[in-house]
Motif scaffolding. Sequence first.
Motif, mmCIF file in Angstrom:
data_model
loop_
_atom_site.group_PDB
_atom_site.id
_atom_site.type_symbol
_atom_site.label_atom_id
_atom_site.label_comp_id
_atom_site.label_asym_id
_atom_site.label_seq_id
_atom_site.Cartn_x
_atom_site.Cartn_y
_atom_site.Cartn_z
ATOM 1 N N LYS A 113 34.230 29.343 -31.932
ATOM 2 C CA LYS A 113 34.332 29.540 -33.385
ATOM 3 C C LYS A 113 34.257 31.022 -33.727
ATOM 4 N N GLU A 114 33.471 31.774 -32.959
ATOM 5 C CA GLU A 114 33.419 33.221 -33.160
ATOM 6 C C GLU A 114 34.746 33.861 -32.778
ATOM 7 N N PRO A 131 37.876 32.415 -35.754
ATOM 8 C CA PRO A 131 37.209 32.077 -37.024
ATOM 9 C C PRO A 131 38.088 31.271 -37.975
ATOM 10 N N ASN A 132 39.400 31.374 -37.861
ATOM 11 C CA ASN A 132 40.285 30.655 -38.776
ATOM 12 C C ASN A 132 40.703 29.287 -38.249
ATOM 13 N N GLY A 158 27.516 26.578 -38.216
ATOM 14 C CA GLY A 158 28.783 27.288 -38.354
ATOM 15 C C GLY A 158 30.022 26.560 -37.912
ATOM 16 N N ASP A 196 32.917 23.608 -38.044
ATOM 17 C CA ASP A 196 33.614 23.037 -39.198
ATOM 18 C C ASP A 196 33.509 21.524 -39.268
#
Length: 340
Positions: free
Chosen positions: A203-204, A207-208, A230, A232
């Motif tokens: 995810k880092e 990010p999108n 963090g 989704d």
Amino acid sequence: MSNSAINRRACEAARLSVAPMMDWTDRHCRYLHRQLSGQALLYTEMVTAPALVRGGAMHLLDHHPAEHPVALQLGGSDPKELALAAKLGADAGYDEINLNVGCPSDRVQSGCFGAVLMQQPALVAECVAEMQAVVDVDVTVKCRIGVDDQNPQDVLPEFLSRIVAAGCIRVSIHARKAWLQGLSPKENRDIPPLDYELVHLMKEYFPNLHISVNGGITSLDQAEAFLDGGLDGVMIGRSAYHQPADILAQADRRIFNEGTDTTAEAAVLAMLPYIEDHLTAGGKLNQITRHMMGLFAGRPGARQWRRMLSEEAHRPGAGPELVLAALDQVKTLAQVQEAV
């Protein structure tokens, strides 16, 4: 509903989803789960692209309007064939088309799809691009963190970068490796260690990219922790099947901040008209009730509920009255428990 609205709804619903599970998440199971949560994203069992395109097995796309938002999971490795199957799924009304890159079974391996495709990220990207080119709903991927001797820290970022470049904006990551040789599909769900930290790291890196975590999650408390951390979305498999009320009855309020909690009892009553319709169409009661066995898991009367349904639902003439009788057993035993 416009395609953009459909995609937005599916993306929002992916905060909590019930994983695609072979022999389990059929249309009757999904209808039951929808009685417990109006918001969670539901997935079909994996449907192979050849079955639709070459076999003409269009009945595999059957679903009830109440199931939405609902996603079709496809298995395959031929980009053109997957595109044709994706188009059939979108035309049938599915809100999302998902590509299976995670199943480790021998049957899937022999067909060169499922988890074995983790070894061919360029091919997966081509499949995603071909599918997305012919449908307006989102094409998503469900994958593992790697297979066999692959180093997940190396291969997963490359895999994700390939499918993102091909147009994939949502992915569900089962946070275990798949061992294609030496472990059974059942063992592949338990033995390889979970690596949730790697999913957070992805995810880092991306990010999108909408990332849902899957594997080993057994409660809404865990799901909330992943979302607060963090990620989704959270995808839950076996626990959502074996203890559906525990996972889904409070999900709309706790995960989506919408609606109110429901109960297993309310879900049973909501299923009765559906059962009537199924029987009228020539179906059998146990085709539905086999998915209802875990509704009262951990509660007084759960054993009697399971026994009545498992022993009697297959008998000729069995219908809603059996389900109601089993529910009465649960209520009676619950009252006895409270009186003690």
